[in-house]
Design an enzyme around this catalytic site. Structure first.
Site, mmCIF file in Angstrom:
data_model
loop_
_atom_site.group_PDB
_atom_site.id
_atom_site.type_symbol
_atom_site.label_atom_id
_atom_site.label_comp_id
_atom_site.label_asym_id
_atom_site.label_seq_id
_atom_site.Cartn_x
_atom_site.Cartn_y
_atom_site.Cartn_z
ATOM 1 N N MET A 30 -12.231 -3.355 52.696
ATOM 2 C CA MET A 30 -11.975 -4.270 50.917
ATOM 3 C C MET A 30 -12.813 -3.193 49.873
ATOM 4 S SD MET A 30 -11.343 -8.042 52.438
ATOM 5 C CE MET A 30 -13.342 -7.957 52.675
ATOM 6 N N HIS A 34 -19.276 1.196 51.255
ATOM 7 C CA HIS A 34 -20.783 2.306 50.353
ATOM 8 C C HIS A 34 -20.760 3.153 52.266
ATOM 9 C CE1 HIS A 34 -20.315 -0.048 54.323
ATOM 10 N NE2 HIS A 34 -19.784 -1.617 53.251
ATOM 11 N N HIS A 37 -17.968 2.791 55.090
ATOM 12 C CA HIS A 37 -17.278 3.422 54.547
ATOM 13 C C HIS A 37 -16.721 4.198 53.980
ATOM 14 C CE1 HIS A 37 -17.554 -1.198 52.280
ATOM 15 N NE2 HIS A 37 -16.434 -0.878 53.499
ATOM 16 N N GLN A 61 -7.092 -13.018 54.667
ATOM 17 C CA GLN A 61 -7.943 -13.270 55.623
ATOM 18 C C GLN A 61 -9.544 -14.510 55.257
ATOM 19 O OE1 GLN A 61 -8.460 -9.446 56.003
ATOM 20 N NE2 GLN A 61 -10.519 -9.118 55.944
ATOM 21 N N ASP A 150 -17.281 -4.349 62.739
ATOM 22 C CA ASP A 150 -16.360 -5.494 63.029
ATOM 23 C C ASP A 150 -15.763 -5.490 64.435
ATOM 24 O OD1 ASP A 150 -16.204 -6.602 60.416
ATOM 25 O OD2 ASP A 150 -16.837 -4.608 59.791
ATOM 26 N N VAL A 176 -23.228 1.736 60.051
ATOM 27 C CA VAL A 176 -23.652 3.038 59.787
ATOM 28 C C VAL A 176 -25.489 2.143 58.899
ATOM 29 C CG1 VAL A 176 -23.897 4.111 57.652
ATOM 30 C CG2 VAL A 176 -22.598 4.970 59.028
ATOM 31 N N SER A 186 -20.388 -4.375 52.169
ATOM 32 C CA SER A 186 -20.261 -5.078 50.753
ATOM 33 C C SER A 186 -21.661 -5.591 50.208
ATOM 34 C CB SER A 186 -18.775 -5.154 50.447
ATOM 35 O OG SER A 186 -18.242 -3.811 50.978
HETATM 36 P P1 AMP Z 1 -14.606 -4.019 54.867
HETATM 37 O O1 AMP Z 1 -13.800 -3.172 53.275
HETATM 38 O O2 AMP Z 1 -15.387 -4.486 55.347
HETATM 39 O O3 AMP Z 1 -13.505 -4.716 55.203
HETATM 40 O O4 AMP Z 1 -14.762 -2.813 55.909
HETATM 41 C C1 AMP Z 1 -13.717 -1.755 55.861
HETATM 42 C C2 AMP Z 1 -13.782 -1.219 57.435
HETATM 43 O O5 AMP Z 1 -15.678 -0.660 56.906
HETATM 44 C C3 AMP Z 1 -14.335 -1.746 58.303
HETATM 45 O O6 AMP Z 1 -13.436 -1.338 59.573
HETATM 46 C C4 AMP Z 1 -15.197 -2.003 58.661
HETATM 47 O O7 AMP Z 1 -16.000 -2.067 60.453
HETATM 48 C C5 AMP Z 1 -15.299 -0.575 58.567
HETATM 49 N N1 AMP Z 1 -17.524 -0.832 57.651
HETATM 50 C C6 AMP Z 1 -18.228 -2.223 57.583
HETATM 51 N N2 AMP Z 1 -19.460 -1.639 56.985
HETATM 52 C C7 AMP Z 1 -19.974 -0.658 58.189
HETATM 53 C C8 AMP Z 1 -20.504 -0.291 58.696
HETATM 54 N N3 AMP Z 1 -22.321 -0.293 57.909
HETATM 55 N N4 AMP Z 1 -20.666 0.972 59.283
HETATM 56 C C9 AMP Z 1 -19.451 1.640 59.911
HETATM 57 N N5 AMP Z 1 -18.071 1.276 59.623
HETATM 58 C C10 AMP Z 1 -18.508 -0.188 58.324
#
Ligand code: AMP
Length: 285
Positions: A30, A34, A37, A61, A150, A176, A186
């Site tokens: 999304m 960071h 990602h 969502q 997640d 991470v 984020s």
């Molecule tokens: P999001 O942008 O929050 O939808 O996350 C996109 C992808 O990045 C999802 O598969 C998340 O699980 C993964 N993600 C988000 N934060 C982390 C993190 N701290 N470490 C590893 N993967 C992450």
């Protein structure tokens, strides 16, 4: 690196790449990227010929009272971070491009949604599954990378891919963290300074639980009670849930045995944070 906003263009690039025999590694996000990602992207780069990162804050969502409008966005920054990581394509569609009309068919996740985020965010995983079916058809990835932060999402997407025979391999990637243990997210930018300091308590409580299990504690309720007390004492956040379940089936357990997940969501004033630990508990001999 190229930015593609048009679905048909992204799809025809993907089809052409497949014709050339290239493998596509895909990282759905999304945005507001960071290091979490970027670790997904780095894994995708190593294992595929071409990488695609999607940036789409998927309205489907988000619940009506959630943070869709205030979700952090910064495409320029995301674009330069992805480029530095050697990414090939950013797929960056608008909401109108993805949902020009109200969808006539959407996905309904039947299993593993009555707990954790599925329970506290009704419809969330239906929205996730719907957008992923679209993204998989557009990007046509060989491998898709998801973060274990997640963990419920990984379990749900596993079911989606299996049930719909989607020819994609799911690659889970470890969470991470910041130096003090806070999982990168984020949404962390929306923590007030005092809340940012307190937020490390989420990870600390998971560590505490792991130590208690190592020392032989077998009762999930006792662990949950200790964790709740710790979070209440050390943060101003409101506990949305803390649960201990089997993983990846996400079923209730009365004894700590086998592979389990300890997962939590805590609401701070402007950010709801999640974290978890997956632990393999040895059976008693
Ligand atoms: P999001 O942008 O929050 O939808 O996350 C996109 C992808 O990045 C999802 O598969 C998340 O699980 C993964 N993600 C988000 N934060 C982390 C993190 N701290 N470490 C590893 N993967 C992450």
């Amino acid at each position: 690196m190229r930015t593609i906003t048009d679905i048909r263009e992204m799809q025809s690039i993907a089809i052409q790449l497949k014709r050339e025999g290239k493998t596509i590694g895909f990282v759905p996000t999304m945005g507001y990227l960071h290091e979490g990602h970027l670790s997904l992207l780095s894994a995708a780069r190593k294992e595929n010929d071409v990488t695609v990162v999607s940036i789409f804050v998927n309205p489907l969502q988000f619940g009506p009272k959630e943070d869709l409008a205030t979700y952090p966005r910064d495409f320029e920054r995301d674009s330069s971070l992805a480029e530095k990581e050697g990414n090939d394509y950013i797929f960056f569609p608008s909401a109108d491009e993805m949902y020009p009309v109200t969808p006539s068919v959407t996905a309904k996740v039947q299993d593993r949604t009555d707990v954790l985020c599925g329970k506290s965010r009704p419809g969330h995983f239906d929205g996730v599954a719907t957008v992923l079916i679209k993204l998989f058809n557009i990007v046509q990835p060989d491998k898709v990378y998801f973060g274990m932060k997640d963990a419920q999402q990984v379990a749900v997407v596993d079911g989606l891919v299996r049930d719909f025979n989607i020819p994609v391999e799911i690659v889970p990637v470890q969470t991470v963290r910041e130096e003090d243990g806070l999982a990168k997210s984020s949404r962390n930018v929306h923590l007030l300074p005092a809340e940012r300091d307190q937020a490390t308590a989420l990870h600390q409580s998971l560590k505490m639980a792991e130590s208690a299990i190592d020392e032989g504690e077998q009762d999930p309720q006792k662990i949950l009670a200790r964790m709740k007390e710790f979070i209440k004492k050390n943060t101003s956040g409101e506990i949305d849930y803390i649960e201990i379940l089997s993983y990846p089936n996400l079923k209730q357990i009365s004894r700590l045995e086998g592979k389990i997940i300890i997962a939590m969501a805590v609401k701070f004033s402007k950010a709801r944070l999640i974290d978890n630990a997956i632990i393999s508990v040895k059976k008693e001999s």
